[in-house]
Design an enzyme around this catalytic site. Sequence first.
Site: not given
Ligand SMILES: Cc1cc2nc3c(=O)[nH]c(=O)nc-3n(C[C@H](O)[C@H](O)[C@H](O)COP(=O)(O)OP(=O)(O)OC[C@H]3O[C@@H](n4cnc5c(N)ncnc54)[C@H](O)[C@@H]3O)c2cc1C
Length: 584
Positions: A46, A50, A116, A230, A232, A242, A245, A290, A358, A393
Amino acid sequence: MSVRHDVVIVGGGGAGLRAAIAIAETNPSLSVAVVSKVYPMRSHTVAAEGGAAAVIKDNDSLEDHFRDTVGGSDWLADQDAVELFVNEAPAEMIQLEHWGCPWSREPDGTVAVRPFGGMNIERTWFASDKTGFHMLHALYQTSLKYSPIVSYDESFATKILVENGRCQGVSALDLRTGKVETILASALILCTGGAGRVFPFTTNGAINTGDGMAMAYRAGVPLKDMEFIQYHPTGLPGTGILITEASRGEGGILVNKDGYRYLQDYDLGKPVQVTDPEHPVKKSMELGPRDRLSQAFVKEMERGRTIPGPHGDFVLLDLRHLGEKKIDKKLPFVRELAKNYAGIDPVYEPIPVRPVIHYIMGGVDTDTDSATSLLGLFAAGEVACVSINGANRLGSNSLTELLVFGARAGRAAAIFATQNPDLDVEALEKQGADEQDRIARDFIRKEGGTERIATLRREMNETMESGAGIYRSERSLRDTCDKLMELRQRFSNLLIEDRSLTFNTELTSALELDFMLDVALAIGQSALARTESRGSHQRTDHPDRDDENFLKHSLAFHTDDGVRIGYKDVVITKWPPQERVYGK
Ligand SMILES: Cc1cc2nc3c(=O)[nH]c(=O)nc-3n(C[C@H](O)[C@H](O)[C@H](O)COP(=O)(O)OP(=O)(O)OC[C@H]3O[C@@H](n4cnc5c(N)ncnc54)[C@H](O)[C@@H]3O)c2cc1C
């Protein structure tokens, strides 16, 4: 007692929800559990601002996206995975639009893209500067329409259940009741996100504690390329917030204490005209990758050209020349964040920024179908390492990675679960009961102990930053690994004071710290063993890339005696390693 589903997904972020939808679409008769320690919309996805990269414009090509990604990875990405990724990315992004994601538009109505870092052409789709919010929303609302998808919100997974050499479920602590549930399934997909919290200064949400990595590792699955972390280049000092970018993609520039665009001194290209807001900076310094930008910051600091502040040195991100209209249209969230958290309006003043942890390129070793070496266990999203990211990345590839590999994991897990319906229920229930006992004995009812969670966590954070930061050496990494071993010892003397069963945050903090210590040590040991510099892994004692010895993935295995490091070849299909050059 246990509950039974066909597939269980741990993680309700972008990867987890995309996987859930893919399962429901592959085989609607399968029951799918989504276990998440927070409500899905609070997952870190959420917070992404970017955008997400995929080829859509006529002037772009899949080959260019492939080359930018492989070059950005410093040739450590697996090229079969990257090819597949760039090929499948556009359809996934269009699919997301059909599910309701409001991609920003050009005046003629076509999808808008922005530049980007490390991408040599504009290919990053965005939804203003709240891309992750809109993507997660679209996925969440779509997942609701499939009745076989059942949510276990505020349920904290603690252990993967393995029986007969197959992963057959997970133990999860229901945070409302304190009861450890045994959730059985023929296939499990880990989508637990990143591990930024092992470091002190990070953009990652407080929940990004590497739980899935540690659980897989303890179950015998290796963690791949963990040394690649990484930074940032533009985090808001003191907060970890953050500054996307996209602010540089839209034309923002970085200057040092003398107002000088210092990146021109670091082989990242020449300054280009930035005064015309309608023509963003292209192929220029600020849009370098980055790793290089964060390394340049350290060099600049060593030269005494950064600005000292209460939260460490910083430089300035200047957006003023973009003008209020463009900032409000393209970067409204950046303005809001800078005003609220730094008391600065970027329309009138530059924003203080410094490198911030990051993203973790490494993670659970998977193949291109997101399958791990443990039968029935899959992983996708930031927790996984396929790898398309290699040693560095490119910004905006990871939101797309969630979609492409979340969907692939869902499809592969659905097929596996359909073919392997039988489970060893009795043995699994026994394991579940043992896990409940372990948590009660080692945590909730634990007597004695003097070590505070916060102290151990702070010391872990500090040693990761001092020893495994932007630049590392054998000496610094050895100190860090020794310190982590000491912390691991001290963890067994943990003091737990909260005995309650309802939303016991002391308990979850302890469980998270336990996971983080494993992840931190895997990072430290992998980094120690890689005696070369590549991408985000820069060794002051081994400054050059060494393809002869290290054009390979590192694998960290869990053993009773600590971490064992092994290696695995990088897949090179069509582009042999070359010098990594930017801005020429
Ligand atoms: C501030 C920020 C900005 C970013 N901006 C960009 C961008 O513009 N473009 C881009 O490509 N990438 C961006 N990234 C990177 C990217 O957003 C993340 O790599 C990606 O959203 C991770 O998604 P995910 O589904 O793997 O995990 P997440 O979205 O982190 O979800 C993890 C899930 O696992 C669950 N979970 C974790 N541990 C447990 C547990 N023990 N038991 C039960 N549930 C658990 C959590 O509740 C959550 O639901 C950004 C990252 C950050 C931090």
